[in-house]
Design a protein around this motif. Structure first.
Motif, short mmCIF file in Angstrom:
data_model
loop_
_atom_site.label_atom_id
_atom_site.label_comp_id
_atom_site.label_asym_id
_atom_site.label_seq_id
_atom_site.Cartn_x
_atom_site.Cartn_y
_atom_site.Cartn_z
N LEU A 121 0.77 -1.21 -0.18
CA LEU A 121 -0.08 -0.15 0.14
C LEU A 121 0.82 1.44 -0.01
O LEU A 121 1.63 1.50 0.95
N ASP A 122 1.07 1.90 -1.14
CA ASP A 122 1.72 3.15 -1.21
C ASP A 122 0.93 4.26 -0.78
O ASP A 122 0.16 4.86 -1.29
N ASN A 123 1.51 4.77 0.51
CA ASN A 123 0.94 5.77 1.17
C ASN A 123 1.58 7.13 1.02
O ASN A 123 1.43 7.93 2.06
N ALA A 124 2.19 7.39 0.18
CA ALA A 124 3.22 8.48 -0.02
C ALA A 124 2.08 9.72 0.03
O ALA A 124 2.64 10.78 0.66
N TYR A 125 0.98 9.86 -0.37
CA TYR A 125 0.16 11.13 -0.11
C TYR A 125 -0.98 10.89 1.03
O TYR A 125 -1.55 11.56 1.10
N GLY A 126 -0.83 9.62 1.63
CA GLY A 126 -2.13 9.06 2.24
C GLY A 126 -2.32 9.46 3.73
O GLY A 126 -1.73 10.48 4.35
N LEU A 155 8.60 10.91 4.00
CA LEU A 155 8.32 12.29 4.49
C LEU A 155 8.31 13.46 3.59
O LEU A 155 8.23 14.56 3.76
N SER A 156 8.51 12.95 2.03
CA SER A 156 8.60 13.64 1.04
C SER A 156 7.28 14.56 0.90
O SER A 156 7.58 15.96 0.73
N LYS A 157 6.02 14.19 0.81
CA LYS A 157 5.02 14.94 0.61
C LYS A 157 4.66 15.57 1.86
O LYS A 157 3.75 16.49 1.81
N1 PLP Z 1 4.99 6.74 -4.57
C1 PLP Z 1 4.39 7.68 -5.22
C2 PLP Z 1 2.87 7.34 -5.31
C3 PLP Z 1 4.99 8.87 -5.61
O1 PLP Z 1 4.12 9.78 -6.16
C4 PLP Z 1 6.28 9.11 -5.15
C5 PLP Z 1 7.00 10.52 -5.67
O2 PLP Z 1 6.36 11.23 -6.30
C6 PLP Z 1 6.96 8.06 -4.46
C7 PLP Z 1 6.19 6.89 -4.20
C8 PLP Z 1 8.25 8.30 -4.05
O3 PLP Z 1 8.50 9.13 -3.43
P1 PLP Z 1 10.01 9.51 -2.39
O4 PLP Z 1 10.97 8.52 -2.94
O5 PLP Z 1 10.27 11.01 -2.33
O6 PLP Z 1 9.37 8.82 -0.96
#
Ligand code: PLP
Length: 428
Positions: free
Chosen positions: A224-229, A254-256
């Motif tokens: 589950l990719d929670n990058a924005y979640g 921590l990116s977003k």
């Molecule tokens: N997953 C999603 C859906 C993303 O949009 C991104 C980056 O835009 C990532 C993962 C990877 O981000 P990061 O490596 O900065 O944590």
């Protein structure tokens, strides 16, 4: 005399050919650092939110004032698993808020979540121990462009066409078609981004529960990719629960949240998965970056990370998103356009039904006019079926400066209108 040293392995050859994600990052880097006049609606850079930056500055000052914490963050390698104090704080938070029952052995940090996907996908897809070829199942595409080229051994994805629900006001939404979805023996893992990059789609809690059950039935993980979640950064405009279970691998970042420069990804999973991720960190880079964990640790241990996400980050993006949607409706008269229901993340996914040129060509034409978007066809990893739709969409980011977004929307409207004028009477 010229000497050709580039006698490469298949892996080397793969790195020589440009991937979608590296073209995107080139465009982004150029627009953010070199030619700042470009209207950058292409990348996924989070906004520099003033209220948030004050908090990061405060955290950094506290770090510097607190004994030798700053010197240690810069001067000492963490263990391959990542900063243990940060990991412990995160476990306490998730257990207290969501009753997850995770321990430090369930968490590892990585150099951004992108690198977590590299290890996770290649662990579960590619050539298996018995020589068979395993794949990652993406229950619906469009899905995140950054997955597409991760497989060391070529294409490791199988994705499925979604159901398309048409809604009022030129809005549409993708849904997983569970009848079409087949988990065959060659599937090693299922993965979704939630909210989805590029569409801003948020799979419902019910869809996620069904996917977890499906994965369980086949003894494979759901990633589950929670990058924005949720719960952080919480760039999510609908009701959505955070999920964790024994067969779920949650990827966070921590990116977003506003710290992409620190390259800090977080994997929460069963301890064997975490051991493998730590092993990967050790082999690839000895240890993950310590700075993100150092700056964010007090925000996590105090729980402030949740308040910031709820009260600063979410409202900031929601307002930007609504403004961009409004501008699109105002500017796109005469165009047969549709917007994916914006439920989260930093993007609007625009569908131009009947676009007479490919979205790649549209991207080129917009780039010539100083507007960067991302052509939609990159977001269908693992989908072999012909589908016109793949060539009729673009992704635009609304996270950057409002004036730039407004100007870019005018230019996109002008360019598309010049290609696809339809009678005014049919335009709404
Ligand atoms: N997953 C999603 C859906 C993303 O949009 C991104 C980056 O835009 C990532 C993962 C990877 O981000 P990061 O490596 O900065 O944590």
């Amino acid at each position: 005399m010229t000497v050709d040293i580039m006698k490469l392995t298949l892996f080397g050859e793969k790195l020589k050919s440009k991937s979608g994600i590296s073209l995107l990052m080139d465009d982004l880097g150029h627009a953010m650092n070199v030619n700042r006049d470009i209207l950058m609606l292409g990348g996924g850079n989070p906004a520099l939110i003033p209220d948030l930056q004050k908090i990061f500055r405060r955290s950094m000052n506290e770090l510097m004032a607190h004994g030798d914490s700053f010197e240690r963050a810069l001067g000492v390698y963490d263990s391959p698993q990542g900063n243990i104090a940060f990991i412990e704080a995160l476990c306490s938070l998730m257990n207290k808020e969501y009753g997850w029952n995770i321990a430090p052995e369930n968490v590892a940090l990585t150099a951004g979540s992108q690198s977590a996907f590299f290890v996770l996908f290649n662990m579960f897809a590619g050539v298996a121990a018995d020589g068979s070829q395993k794949k990652v199942l993406l229950p619906l595409a469009p899905e995140y462009i950054g997955y597409a080229d991760i497989g060391i051994g070529g294409n490791i994805f199988r994705s499925f066409m979604p159901d398309v629900e048409m809604m009022p006001d030129r809005i549409f939404k993708y849904h997983v078609n569970f009848d079409r979805l087949k988990v065959t023996d060659d599937i090693g893992a299922i993965c979704i981004s939630r909210p989805t990059n590029p569409t801003g789609n948020v799979l419902t809690d019910q869809e996620v529960s069904r996917l977890i059950a499906l994965a369980q039935q086949h003894d494979i993980p759901l990633i589950l990719d929670n990058a924005y979640g949720t719960p952080f950064p919480n760039i999510i405009f609908t009701e959505a629960q955070p999920f964790w279970a024994k067969n779920v691998i949650v990827s966070m970042s921590l990116s977003k949240f506003g710290l992409p420069g620190t390259r800090t990804g977080i994997v929460i999973a069963d301890k064997e998965v975490i051991q493998a991720v730590s092993e990967f960190n050790a082999v690839l880079s000895l240890a993950p970056n310590a700075m993100g964990a150092a700056v964010a640790r007090s925000l996590v241990s105090s729980g402030e990370v949740l308040d910031i996400s709820k009260n600063i980050i979410r409202p900031y993006y929601l307002e930007k998103c609504q403004r961009a949607v409004q501008l699109i409706h105002e500017n796109f008269t005469g165009i047969d356009y549709y917007i994916h229901k914006p439920e989260g993340a930093l993007f609007l996914w625009l569908w131009f039904k009947g676009l007479p040129i490919s979205c790649e060509l549209l991207y080129q034409r917009l780039k010539q006019r100083g507007v960067l978007v991302v052509p939609g066809h990159y977001f269908f990893p693992g989908m072999d079926q012909d589908w016109d739709h793949k060539d009729q969409c673009i992704r635009m980011t609304y996270s950057q400066d409002d004036t730039a977004v407004a100007k870019a929307i005018e230019i996109i409207a002008d360019e598309v209108r010049s290609l696809t004028e339809i009678p005014q009477s049919q335009s709404k």
